[in-house]
Structures are given as C-alpha cells and as structure tokens.
Motif scaffolding. Structure first.
Motif, PDB file in Angstrom:
ATOM      1  N   LYS A 188      -7.775  -2.293  -5.786  1.00  0.00           N
ATOM      2  CA  LYS A 188      -7.394  -2.047  -4.385  1.00  0.00           C
ATOM      3  C   LYS A 188      -8.249  -2.854  -3.420  1.00  0.00           C
ATOM      4  CE  LYS A 188      -7.761   2.277  -3.729  1.00  0.00           C
ATOM      5  NZ  LYS A 188      -7.764   3.688  -3.350  1.00  0.00           N
ATOM      6  N   ALA A 189      -9.540  -2.997  -3.702  1.00  0.00           N
ATOM      7  CA  ALA A 189     -10.415  -3.760  -2.811  1.00  0.00           C
ATOM      8  C   ALA A 189      -9.887  -5.176  -2.630  1.00  0.00           C
ATOM      9  CB  ALA A 189     -11.841  -3.773  -3.350  1.00  0.00           C
ATOM     10  N   LYS A 222       0.850  -1.183   0.000  1.00  0.00           N
ATOM     11  CA  LYS A 222       0.000   0.000   0.000  1.00  0.00           C
ATOM     12  C   LYS A 222       0.892   1.242   0.000  1.00  0.00           C
ATOM     13  CE  LYS A 222      -3.625  -1.915   2.989  1.00  0.00           C
ATOM     14  NZ  LYS A 222      -4.363  -1.672   4.243  1.00  0.00           N
ATOM     15  N   TYR A 246      -5.893  -4.840  -1.067  1.00  0.00           N
ATOM     16  CA  TYR A 246      -5.849  -4.331   0.311  1.00  0.00           C
ATOM     17  C   TYR A 246      -6.450  -5.330   1.294  1.00  0.00           C
ATOM     18  CZ  TYR A 246      -4.281   0.415  -0.930  1.00  0.00           C
ATOM     19  OH  TYR A 246      -3.561   1.510  -1.338  1.00  0.00           O
ATOM     20  N   ALA A 247      -7.515  -6.031   0.877  1.00  0.00           N
ATOM     21  CA  ALA A 247      -8.121  -7.041   1.766  1.00  0.00           C
ATOM     22  C   ALA A 247      -7.102  -8.123   2.090  1.00  0.00           C
ATOM     23  CB  ALA A 247      -9.360  -7.640   1.127  1.00  0.00           C
ATOM     24  N   GLU A 281     -10.007   1.256  -7.939  1.00  0.00           N
ATOM     25  CA  GLU A 281     -10.784   0.948  -6.731  1.00  0.00           C
ATOM     26  C   GLU A 281     -11.103  -0.545  -6.656  1.00  0.00           C
ATOM     27  OE1 GLU A 281     -11.325   2.905  -4.088  1.00  0.00           O
ATOM     28  OE2 GLU A 281     -10.092   4.346  -5.194  1.00  0.00           O
ATOM     29  N   LYS A 282     -11.465  -1.139  -7.778  1.00  0.00           N
ATOM     30  CA  LYS A 282     -11.744  -2.575  -7.821  1.00  0.00           C
ATOM     31  C   LYS A 282     -10.494  -3.378  -7.469  1.00  0.00           C
ATOM     32  CE  LYS A 282     -13.542  -6.100 -10.974  1.00  0.00           C
ATOM     33  NZ  LYS A 282     -14.020  -6.361 -12.337  1.00  0.00           N
TER      34      LYS A 282
END
Length: 146
Positions: free
Chosen positions: A112-113, A52, A116-117, A109-110
């Motif tokens: 990163k979701a 990140k 990041y999870a 955004e898709k």
C-alpha cells in the motif's frame, strides 16, 4: 507505475511473486486456477487497474477493476487462501506452503505504501498478472465425490 504478479499454479493453490518496477515487494497467495469460477478460483491473467478501497473488515486495501466475469476482486490480508479468500489476492511476506503464507498484514502495508503514494500523485497504477514462463498454467479439475 506498474506491478507485475508472476504466478506458479498448483492444484491446491497459486503462489506468486509481486514486483514493483522490477523490485520484489512481497509474495502472494491465491486460490487454484479453476477456470475463473466465482469464489473458488483465482482470476484470469491480464492487466488490471488498481484503486484504493476501504471496508470495515479489511480497512484500507486495494481493488482490481474490470476483472472479466468477476466483481469485487481485492488485494487484502490473508494467510490461508482456501480458508480466507474468495478469488482475491493476498500479499504475504513469505510462503509457508501452497496457498499459504505469513505476515500478510505487514506485506499489505508495504504494498500500500508504494501504490497509494503513486495514486496520491494521480498516477494510474496497474497490476499485470502472468504465469512464470517456466511453469505454464496447470489446469485443475474439481474432484467429484464418489
């Protein structure tokens, strides 16, 4: 967990398909392959660890660690590789031309979701960058001005 970026190289730019465990996440755009030259070439094929990263310009995005001969290679939003990238990778929802795409922020955004999870679960996430076996790397040369 792993991402696989499969590239197709063109003299004007590099197109990609980004998959997460075999499922399409988004497409990508990058600069053309110019021998890993800083600021004008995409990065070499290989496997890189993702982390990140936050910056005022891109907010939360991703950083590829330990890219040979390069530093600060990011995955961040951009819709035109030649105008907005300096060696980084931009996720896009759809290609709109060579080195061009649309809805980059939505695609990021898709991505990163998912990433990041996994990172929040303390999993190491890697991206494997490879060429499409049916379209081998095309070497492009800088045009000399006459």
């Amino acid at each position: 967990m792993g991402l696989v970026l499969t590239r197709i190289y063109f003299p004007e730019g590099t197109q990609g398909i980004l998959e997460w465990n075999g499922t399409l996440v988004c497409y990508t755009i990058e600069l053309p392959w110019l021998g890993n030259q800083r600021r004008i070439s995409c990065i070499p094929e290989g496997e890189y660890v993702l982390q990140k990263r936050f910056s005022p310009k891109f907010k939360w995005h991703l950083h590829l660690r330990n890219v040979p001969g390069r530093d600060l290679i990011l995955i961040h939003p951009a819709n035109d590789a030649k105008k907005e990238l300096l060696g980084c990778i931009a996720p896009v929802a759809q290609h709109s031309g060579v080195g061009k795409g649309i809805y980059s922020r939505k695609a990021l955004e898709k991505l990163k979701a998912l990433v990041y999870a996994a990172l929040d679960r303390n999993e190491e996430v890697k991206i494997s960058i490879q060429s499409n076996p049916s379209t081998p790397l095309r070497t492009t040369r800088l045009k000399k001005s006459r």
